[in-house]
Design a protein around this motif. Structure first.
Motif, PDB file in Angstrom:
ATOM      1  N   UNK A  87      41.195  46.416  41.059  1.00 26.86           N
ATOM      2  CA  UNK A  87      41.353  46.995  39.723  1.00 26.86           C
ATOM      3  C   UNK A  87      40.023  46.889  38.987  1.00 26.86           C
TER       4      UNK A  87
ATOM      5  N   UNK B  70      38.373  48.457  36.659  1.00 22.32           N
ATOM      6  CA  UNK B  70      38.148  48.532  35.220  1.00 22.32           C
ATOM      7  C   UNK B  70      38.305  47.199  34.492  1.00 22.32           C
ATOM      8  N   UNK B  71      39.228  46.366  34.950  1.00 19.72           N
ATOM      9  CA  UNK B  71      39.430  45.105  34.237  1.00 19.72           C
ATOM     10  C   UNK B  71      38.978  43.901  35.048  1.00 19.72           C
TER      11      UNK B  71
ATOM     12  N   UNK C 183      36.900  40.970  36.639  1.00 23.72           N
ATOM     13  CA  UNK C 183      35.771  40.202  36.105  1.00 23.72           C
ATOM     14  C   UNK C 183      34.520  40.345  36.958  1.00 23.72           C
TER      15      UNK C 183
ATOM     16  N   UNK D 295      47.642  34.632  44.888  1.00 24.66           N
ATOM     17  CA  UNK D 295      46.542  34.044  44.136  1.00 24.66           C
ATOM     18  C   UNK D 295      46.635  32.532  44.291  1.00 24.66           C
TER      19      UNK D 295
ATOM     20  N   UNK E 269      38.670  29.690  42.172  1.00 23.61           N
ATOM     21  CA  UNK E 269      39.920  30.439  42.318  1.00 23.61           C
ATOM     22  C   UNK E 269      39.829  31.408  43.484  1.00 23.61           C
TER      23      UNK E 269
ATOM     24  N   UNK F 116      41.490  34.810  44.773  1.00 25.86           N
ATOM     25  CA  UNK F 116      42.336  35.961  44.450  1.00 25.86           C
ATOM     26  C   UNK F 116      42.294  36.905  45.646  1.00 25.86           C
TER      27      UNK F 116
ATOM     28  N   UNK G 251      41.482  40.886  46.186  1.00 28.30           N
ATOM     29  CA  UNK G 251      40.167  41.531  46.312  1.00 28.30           C
ATOM     30  C   UNK G 251      39.508  41.263  47.659  1.00 28.30           C
TER      31      UNK G 251
ATOM     32  N   UNK H 114      35.997  29.462  38.284  1.00 28.50           N
ATOM     33  CA  UNK H 114      36.960  29.646  37.196  1.00 28.50           C
ATOM     34  C   UNK H 114      36.289  29.664  35.822  1.00 28.50           C
TER      35      UNK H 114
ATOM     36  N   UNK I  34      33.263  37.430  32.589  1.00 32.74           N
ATOM     37  CA  UNK I  34      32.776  38.325  31.525  1.00 32.74           C
ATOM     38  C   UNK I  34      31.672  37.688  30.674  1.00 32.74           C
TER      39      UNK I  34
ATOM     40  N   UNK J  77      27.862  43.669  29.518  1.00 39.07           N
ATOM     41  CA  UNK J  77      27.631  44.978  30.133  1.00 39.07           C
ATOM     42  C   UNK J  77      26.198  45.408  29.824  1.00 39.07           C
TER      43      UNK J  77
ATOM     44  N   UNK K   4      41.753  34.032  31.469  1.00 42.82           N
ATOM     45  CA  UNK K   4      40.487  34.590  30.978  1.00 42.82           C
ATOM     46  C   UNK K   4      40.380  36.094  31.261  1.00 42.82           C
TER      47      UNK K   4
ATOM     48  N   UNK L 248      40.816  41.607  28.806  1.00 47.59           N
ATOM     49  CA  UNK L 248      40.239  42.825  29.385  1.00 47.59           C
ATOM     50  C   UNK L 248      41.267  43.620  30.167  1.00 47.59           C
ATOM     51  N   UNK L 249      42.321  42.928  30.544  1.00 53.68           N
ATOM     52  CA  UNK L 249      43.441  43.612  31.188  1.00 53.68           C
ATOM     53  C   UNK L 249      44.265  44.348  30.122  1.00 53.68           C
TER      54      UNK L 249
ATOM     55  N   UNK M  81      43.411  47.611  28.167  1.00 51.41           N
ATOM     56  CA  UNK M  81      43.654  48.891  28.838  1.00 51.41           C
ATOM     57  C   UNK M  81      44.961  49.529  28.399  1.00 51.41           C
TER      58      UNK M  81
ATOM     59  N   UNK N 131      29.118  46.585  24.705  1.00 52.16           N
ATOM     60  CA  UNK N 131      28.472  47.224  25.852  1.00 52.16           C
ATOM     61  C   UNK N 131      28.939  48.634  26.138  1.00 52.16           C
TER      62      UNK N 131
ATOM     63  N   UNK O  40      33.263  44.713  27.104  1.00 50.12           N
ATOM     64  CA  UNK O  40      33.592  43.285  27.192  1.00 50.12           C
ATOM     65  C   UNK O  40      32.727  42.547  26.184  1.00 50.12           C
TER      66      UNK O  40
ATOM     67  N   UNK P 259      34.591  36.010  24.964  1.00 47.53           N
ATOM     68  CA  UNK P 259      34.794  34.997  26.000  1.00 47.53           C
ATOM     69  C   UNK P 259      35.589  33.885  25.339  1.00 47.53           C
TER      70      UNK P 259
ATOM     71  N   UNK Q  86      30.005  37.045  24.185  1.00 44.42           N
ATOM     72  CA  UNK Q  86      29.103  36.943  25.343  1.00 44.42           C
ATOM     73  C   UNK Q  86      27.690  37.455  25.073  1.00 44.42           C
TER      74      UNK Q  86
END
Lengths: 253, 499
Positions: free
Chosen positions: A106, A108-109, A111, A141, A149, A151, A154, A217, A221, A225, B67, B71-72, B75, B176, B182, B185, B190
């Motif tokens: 995923x 777009x969201x 990390x 997970x 962590x 996951x 991915x 962990x 983010x 960006x 965390x 950002x989830x 959407x 950004x 994002x 934090x 950030x």
């Protein structure tokens, strides 16, 4: 936590890749010789200093009439190798699409977005969509470890973590179990959980994942960006090892 | 129990009623459908605004690390993702034991939020609602859109576009990206705002202030000069909003205030972390959108309105001078009491846009806005975090519970549009009662219904649609389920009757 590197004896031999003459040392693979010469061959499961694995198949090149993984094929003097061809890149794009639809990526969201080698590879190869039906596999997970962590959504089964743990960290934290579509990353601990393994935050295995299946962990983010690895560089300007450095450099605890 | 009998109670469906279905709505954020329940005499008995899209965010963030949540969940929406990110971030701050952000981080978040509200309010008025207000509710649909506004009132339309652009520039500088960036934090931000970014934004603020004042003036003039707007879809309702510690308009952080239609408080300065004590949600089988109500007033009388009108009515003052002067004129229009006119949402919305512009101007001139200390020291981890913020469309609740590994166990989101659910049904019922009777369905009548819904600026799916491209369908069905009439409006504005 350096990966270390073998230092084979120098040999004046060369091979040709896409018309460019590339020198190599005895025992060097096509991949290592090309990277040393500043020539990029797309790859996901290769990391200099770790035993070549040859599983992602993105580094396939044409040698004469045959096709082989450049990360496992020793360079031979006078070889004529094709790398950056439309046919090879089409095959690489298809393989990358298959990796995307097998897992749950995923972007777009996520990390890891902007620092993800798989995502950067998709951009590099001009992949615009998954093409194949999404598998939507349910994957576990594992957040049991205090600082790392896992996951599995991915995971692309590149086994970089498996090799890093064995060959550099001197541990045996990870393995791949099962075959085919049931293949999955497992943790070698009595409970199968990371918390019961001897993984530590400074291990290379905790940082080498190219796709964010293994993450430190609570550091998500933190890179704005515009400053993420692949905001600043294209994947063919650097290798995954640089991605790892970017990641390690940001885990300040 | 406090009650105000002037608040209409929610109706229950009675069998044997005729239906008029409007599907889908246009020029709202998302996809909805209206069913009008007619009785045997062809009078409107009940209106139902169905939310037919199912999102499921509360379910599929379960098992994800805390965390990741801001950002989830951002959407959810392409219009107000910043509000979702910030509400979730406030909850995450609590999870990591942070009670107080650094001054620079808090100011950056406020600046980000003001940019968000400004761009969303500009989008709503200039792009979505101004065509109705400038051309008339029943005017030619081919003209009644943002393209028509740009054609006939090019200067005004361009200001709307530029206002939205400015808000998005703020969002992009801090997070950004203009959409889905994002910034937050746990316990901070950030990235600092650079001096160069600050200076670029400052260079444009004077025009923004002027245009916002113009927009307030235009809306004030439209509302006060059109008596027919005053009672249009107007309902007496309770109001819920966040409020500052001094009773001032507050969009980022404060206590909750709920008021009766008379202006009397149901509660005030309530710590939103205890929201479950004062608000419950009712589920009705015909909509995915729940119906929240104030516990103290009960299901029938406890529904309320949120958003600009609620905030403007509830607050005692606005701390920025130009918006405060506008608010005073708004209060004068209401003769000191609450303004219940549904179309006054537009006026209140532009007063808020002006407040955002003034606040942005102040924050950009604050030396701490470019500060680099952006992370607060994390404290002891907690299992529950509740973040509330005033999103453009109203009070937004994010509630998360995590396990000892940091994975989300439970989540509850009360999004702003949900707060206006019953109110939108009531407004539609009123308008339908006045304008839609019998078997005759016209495009003008349909848009009258949409105008009522649109005033609330609903974000039905928290997704965007191409302007003017959505088809519109109305069905008239007799008590036996037989289709009597069907009217379809295509994306090109052409109306077709299919029976």
């Amino acid at each position: 936590m350096s990966a270390g590197a073998n230092q084979p004896e120098f040999s004046p031999n060369t091979f040709t890749m896409d018309g460019i003459e590339i020198p190599f040392k005895d025992g060097q693979t096509l991949m290592d010789a090309a990277l040393a010469a500043g020539v990029y061959i797309p790859h996901l499961c290769h990391h200099p200093g770790l035993t070549p694995h040859g599983s992602c198949k993105l580094c396939m090149v044409d040698i004469g009439s045959g096709r082989a993984s450049s990360c496992t094929t020793p360079a031979v003097a006078g070889q004529q190798v094709s790398n950056n061809t439309p046919a090879l890149n089409e095959a690489r794009r298809t393989l990358t699409q298959m990796l995307f639809i097998e897992g749950n990526h995923l972007c777009p969201s996520c990390e890891k977005t902007g620092n993800c080698t798989l995502q950067a590879m998709a951009y590099h190869l001009g992949m615009l969509e998954g093409h194949f039906p999404q598998f939507f596999q349910r994957r576990e997970v594992d957040a049991s470890h205090s600082t790392v962590m896992l996951d599995r959504d991915r995971c692309i089964l590149c086994e970089l973590c498996v090799r890093a743990s064995r060959e550099v960290d001197g541990k045996n934290v990870f393995a791949v179990a099962g075959r085919g579509i049931t293949a999955r990353l497992i943790v070698n601990s009595p409970s199968g959980k990371l918390a019961d393994s001897d993984l530590e935050i400074d291990d290379l295995a905790a940082h080498i994942c190219p796709v964010g299946a293994i993450l430190i962990k609570a550091h998500a983010y933190e890179i704005p960006i515009g400053w993420r690895t692949f905001d600043l560089r294209q994947i063919d300007e650097i290798g995954p090892e640089k991605v790892i450095q970017a990641r390690v450099g940001h885990t300040d605890d | 129990m406090k009650q105000d009998t002037t608040v209409p109670s929610g109706n229950n469906h009675q069998p044997g009623l005729r239906r008029v279905a409007i599907d889908p709505l246009s020029r709202v954020e998302g996809h909805g459908k209206i069913t009008l329940m007619l009785d045997a005499e062809n009078h409107i008995h009940e209106a139902r605004l169905h939310i037919v899209e199912f999102r499921g965010f509360e379910k599929f963030i379960q098992g994800r690390p805390y965390w990741e949540v801001p950002f989830f969940v951002q959407r959810l929406c392409g219009i107000c993702p910043v509000s979702h990110q910030l509400a979730a971030a406030k909850a995450v701050d609590q999870l990591v034991g942070v009670e107080q952000l650094t001054p620079s981080a808090e100011k950056l978040r406020r600046l980000l939020h003001f940019g968000q509200v400004l761009q969303s309010h500009a989008l709503h008025f200039f792009h979505l609602s101004s065509p109705d207000l400038l051309f008339g509710f029943g005017s030619n649909p081919a003209q009644r859109n943002i393209v028509g506004v740009l054609d006939k009132y090019p200067e005004l339309g361009l200001k709307g576009v530029k206002l939205r652009k400015y808000g998005q520039q703020i969002i992009a500088a801090i997070s950004g990206k203009r959409i889905h960036g994002t910034a937050t934090v746990p316990g901070g931000m950030n990235k600092p705002l650079t001096v160069a970014e600050r200076d670029t934004l400052l260079a444009g603020i004077d025009d923004i202030l002027t245009w916002c004042q113009d927009a307030v003036g235009l809306n004030e003039q439209i509302h006060t000069a059109h008596p027919e707007h005053h009672g249009y879809a107007a309902i007496r309702s309770n109001f819920l909003s966040m409020i500052g510690s001094g009773g001032e308009l507050e969009l980022y952080h404060g206590g909750l205030r709920a008021s009766l239609p008379s202006g009397a408080h149901v509660f005030d300065q309530f710590d939103y972390r205890g929201y479950q004590q004062i608000i419950r949600e009712e589920v009705r089988p015909w909509s995915y959108m729940k119906f929240p109500y104030l516990v103290e007033l009960g299901k029938q009388q406890g529904w309320y309105r949120v958003g600009p009108l609620a905030r403007m009515n509830n607050c005692d003052m606005i701390v920025t001078p130009l918006a405060e002067a506008s608010r005073r004129r708004f209060k004068e229009f209401g003769q000191g009491g609450f303004v219940h006119d549904t179309l006054a949402y537009h006026w209140a919305r532009m007063i808020e846009a002006l407040h955002c512009a003034e606040s942005i101007n102040q924050l950009l001139r604050d030396p701490e806005i470019t500060g680099i200390k952006l992370r607060a020291e994390a404290g002891e981890m907690r299992s529950v975090g509740i973040g509330v913020i005033e999103a453009p469309r109203g009070t937004l609740f994010h509630h998360y519970q995590i396990d000892e590994q940091g994975l989300v166990e439970k989540a509850n989101l009360i999004v702003s549009t949900t707060g206006n659910n019953q109110a939108m049904n009531e407004s539609v019922r009123l308008v339908a009662h006045e304008y839609l009777d019998g078997h005759e369905i016209t495009e003008g009548l349909l848009n009258h219904l949409e105008v009522a819904i649109r005033a609330y600026d609903p974000c039905l799916s928290c997704a965007t649609h191409a302007l003017g491209k959505m088809p519109l369908q109305v069905e008239l069905v007799d008590p036996d389920g037989v289709l009597l009439d069907r009217l379809t409006k295509g994306g090109n504005g052409l109306i077709e009757r299919i029976v």
